[in-house]
Design an enzyme around this catalytic site. Structure first.
Site, PDB file in Angstrom:
ATOM      1  N   CYS A 100     -21.977  25.098  45.845  1.00 33.47           N
ATOM      2  CA  CYS A 100     -23.336  24.627  45.596  1.00 33.47           C
ATOM      3  C   CYS A 100     -24.327  25.764  45.866  1.00 33.47           C
ATOM      4  O   CYS A 100     -24.258  26.415  46.916  1.00 33.47           O
ATOM      5  CB  CYS A 100     -23.595  23.446  46.528  1.00 33.47           C
ATOM      6  SG  CYS A 100     -25.269  22.874  46.476  1.00 33.47           S
ATOM      7  N   GLY A 224     -18.232  19.268  34.391  1.00 33.77           N
ATOM      8  CA  GLY A 224     -19.349  18.615  35.057  1.00 33.77           C
ATOM      9  C   GLY A 224     -20.355  18.061  34.066  1.00 33.77           C
ATOM     10  O   GLY A 224     -20.246  16.932  33.575  1.00 33.77           O
ATOM     11  N   ARG A 225     -21.335  18.897  33.695  1.00 33.95           N
ATOM     12  CA  ARG A 225     -22.489  18.396  32.940  1.00 33.95           C
ATOM     13  C   ARG A 225     -22.122  17.809  31.588  1.00 33.95           C
ATOM     14  O   ARG A 225     -22.811  16.907  31.097  1.00 33.95           O
ATOM     15  CB  ARG A 225     -23.516  19.525  32.783  1.00 33.95           C
ATOM     16  CG  ARG A 225     -24.199  19.862  34.098  1.00 33.95           C
ATOM     17  CD  ARG A 225     -24.930  21.167  34.028  1.00 33.95           C
ATOM     18  NE  ARG A 225     -24.004  22.284  33.858  1.00 33.95           N
ATOM     19  CZ  ARG A 225     -24.346  23.524  33.583  1.00 33.95           C
ATOM     20  NH1 ARG A 225     -25.615  23.823  33.433  1.00 33.95           N
ATOM     21  NH2 ARG A 225     -23.435  24.473  33.455  1.00 33.95           N
TER      22      ARG A 225
HETATM   23  C1  FMN Z   1     -26.427  17.547  39.146  1.00 39.31           C
HETATM   24  C2  FMN Z   1     -25.394  18.459  39.730  1.00 39.31           C
HETATM   25  C3  FMN Z   1     -24.979  18.279  41.023  1.00 39.31           C
HETATM   26  C4  FMN Z   1     -23.990  19.104  41.573  1.00 39.31           C
HETATM   27  N1  FMN Z   1     -23.541  18.862  42.838  1.00 39.31           N
HETATM   28  C5  FMN Z   1     -22.490  19.569  43.321  1.00 39.31           C
HETATM   29  C6  FMN Z   1     -21.901  19.238  44.580  1.00 39.31           C
HETATM   30  O1  FMN Z   1     -22.352  18.330  45.274  1.00 39.31           O
HETATM   31  N2  FMN Z   1     -20.824  19.950  44.991  1.00 39.31           N
HETATM   32  C7  FMN Z   1     -20.310  20.989  44.252  1.00 39.31           C
HETATM   33  O2  FMN Z   1     -19.329  21.616  44.669  1.00 39.31           O
HETATM   34  N3  FMN Z   1     -20.851  21.322  43.065  1.00 39.31           N
HETATM   35  C8  FMN Z   1     -21.908  20.629  42.580  1.00 39.31           C
HETATM   36  N4  FMN Z   1     -22.405  20.917  41.335  1.00 39.31           N
HETATM   37  C9  FMN Z   1     -21.773  21.968  40.523  1.00 39.31           C
HETATM   38  C10 FMN Z   1     -20.702  21.373  39.589  1.00 39.31           C
HETATM   39  O3  FMN Z   1     -19.630  20.830  40.325  1.00 39.31           O
HETATM   40  C11 FMN Z   1     -20.154  22.431  38.621  1.00 39.31           C
HETATM   41  O4  FMN Z   1     -19.564  23.455  39.363  1.00 39.31           O
HETATM   42  C12 FMN Z   1     -21.249  23.035  37.736  1.00 39.31           C
HETATM   43  O5  FMN Z   1     -22.082  22.026  37.197  1.00 39.31           O
HETATM   44  C13 FMN Z   1     -20.639  23.857  36.586  1.00 39.31           C
HETATM   45  O6  FMN Z   1     -19.822  23.057  35.781  1.00 39.31           O
HETATM   46  P1  FMN Z   1     -20.333  22.484  34.349  1.00 39.31           P
HETATM   47  O7  FMN Z   1     -20.842  23.653  33.562  1.00 39.31           O
HETATM   48  O8  FMN Z   1     -19.125  21.840  33.757  1.00 39.31           O
HETATM   49  O9  FMN Z   1     -21.457  21.516  34.651  1.00 39.31           O
HETATM   50  C14 FMN Z   1     -23.427  20.145  40.792  1.00 39.31           C
HETATM   51  C15 FMN Z   1     -23.873  20.325  39.483  1.00 39.31           C
HETATM   52  C16 FMN Z   1     -24.842  19.502  38.941  1.00 39.31           C
HETATM   53  C17 FMN Z   1     -25.272  19.709  37.520  1.00 39.31           C
END
Ligand code: FMN
Length: 349
Positions: A100, A224-225
């Site tokens: 994070c 994630g997103r």
């Molecule tokens: C709204 C939001 C909240 C997130 N909260 C966390 C979290 O609590 N813990 C964590 O390890 N990563 C968190 N992340 C990061 C995601 O787990 C992930 O690593 C990041 O979004 C990249 O992946 P993506 O491109 O598939 O979204 C968060 C991302 C978003 C968008």
């Protein structure tokens, strides 16, 4: 793919996301093909666990196994104690958040800020792994900033400390969410350790998932997103990774049923007041994914003051959409049942 004693049913997993991956969303994504779904991060500071927010985050009733709890913190002993307590409450895997980008959570450095202090990383991992009998996994970024990409060293430390799997977001802490995720570092990490590795960052459909797996040699992908408003992305990616063939399209009626069941589970989990508020976020995402002109429908859904009105609007609009009286056109569902992105890739092919 295996994490400790657990053989995962799928190579694609849901990324932990605070404010998104609550119990209803985790159960939904698991039912659609996500092999694992970690909880929203829970602070290691047990003094804050009495709040309603923390209690909901720690609720795992009805979740499929293995139940993964993500912890955030920076003090080895406190994290170890928090891990023990969560295992006692039913956690079957403890995931540690070093991914994070927020500099401080609860006033202390944690998340990816920890990557700058490799000695502390080792102390934390060692302490938590020793504290619990369940697998401990780790989520990181590729490093502190582009000049200090120490992801490989962190991965080696994780392996030495007995961590069972690693998820790597292909950005540094300094990148926050800007630019595009890079996978060279993830490839280097994968070739440097024997741990199972999940590649993460900007994976938004079947094609990208396959490309990232092929390039990095990772054991799985984490999304994630791209699951916002499209939890069925796990079905599509899982089918493609399992068998190499595209899943049959989901019909509009299938998508409607998934969305309405999701709303129901949110109302049940959060109750009237928070339920309607949390559902607004998901409805906004569903509209953006499914409708060519989402604004008018979204306005109406978001304006609904209570769950009954919100659900009734959703039933009516989705009913019209199923019957093809909106502006989406003749499509019956997403080709291969993936995301809007897959649909566009297919259309332009
Ligand atoms: C709204 C939001 C909240 C997130 N909260 C966390 C979290 O609590 N813990 C964590 O390890 N990563 C968190 N992340 C990061 C995601 O787990 C992930 O690593 C990041 O979004 C990249 O992946 P993506 O491109 O598939 O979204 C968060 C991302 C978003 C968008």
């Amino acid at each position: 793919m295996r994490i400790g004693p657990y053989v995962l049913p799928s190579q694609v997993v849901l990324a932990p996301m605070a404010g998104v991956t609550d119990r209803p969303f985790r159960i939904l994504c698991r039912s659609l093909g996500a092999g694992l779904a970690a909880s929203e991060m829970i602070t290691s500071d047990a003094r804050l666990w009495h709040t309603r927010k923390s209690r909901l985050r720690m609720n795992h009733e009805g979740e499929p196994e293995p139940r993964v709890v993500q912890l955030a913190g920076s003090e080895p002993d406190v994290l170890a104690e928090a891990a023990r307590a969560n295992v006692a409450l039913g956690a079957q895997i403890i995931d540690l958040n070093m991914g994070c980008p927020a500099k401080k959570v609860c006033g202390r450095s944690c998340g990816s800020a920890l990557l700058a202090d490799e000695t502390l990383v080792a102390r934390i991992l060692d302490s938590v792994v020793r504290a619990v009998a369940v697998p401990v996994t780790l989520k990181i970024r590729t490093g502190w900033d582009p000049a200090r990409r120490n992801g490989v060293r962190i991965a080696r430390i994780a392996e030495q400390c007995g961590v069972s799997a690693l998820a790597v977001h292909g950005r540094t802490r300094a990148d926050f969410f800007t630019g595009v995720a890079e996978f060279d570092t993830i490839r280097e990490i994968k070739s440097s350790v024997t741990l199972p590795v999940f590649a993460n960052g900007d994976i938004d459909g079947v094609q990208k998932a396959r490309k990232v797996l092929d390039f990095t040699g990772a054991d799985g992908v984490m999304i994630g997103r791209a699951s916002h408003g499209a939890p069925w992305i796990f079905r599509a990616v899982n089918a493609s990774l399992c068998s190499g063939i595209l899943a049959p399209p989901l019909l509009r009626a299938d998508l409607r049923d998934i969305i309405l069941a999701h709303l129901d589970s949110l109302y049940l989990f959060y109750g009237e007041e928070s339920g309607v508020r949390i559902a607004r976020k998901h409805l906004g995402w569903y509209c953006a994914q499914l409708l060519e002109d989402p604004a008018p429908v979204r306005r109406e859904l978001l304006a609904a003051a209570d769950t009954a009105a919100q659900f009734a609007h959703a039933v009516r609009h989705l009913g019209e959409w199923v019957n093809g009286v909106d502006s989406v056109g003749p499509m019956t569902g997403f080709p291969c049942g993936g995301s809007r992105n897959d649909r566009e890739e297919k259309t332009s092919a």
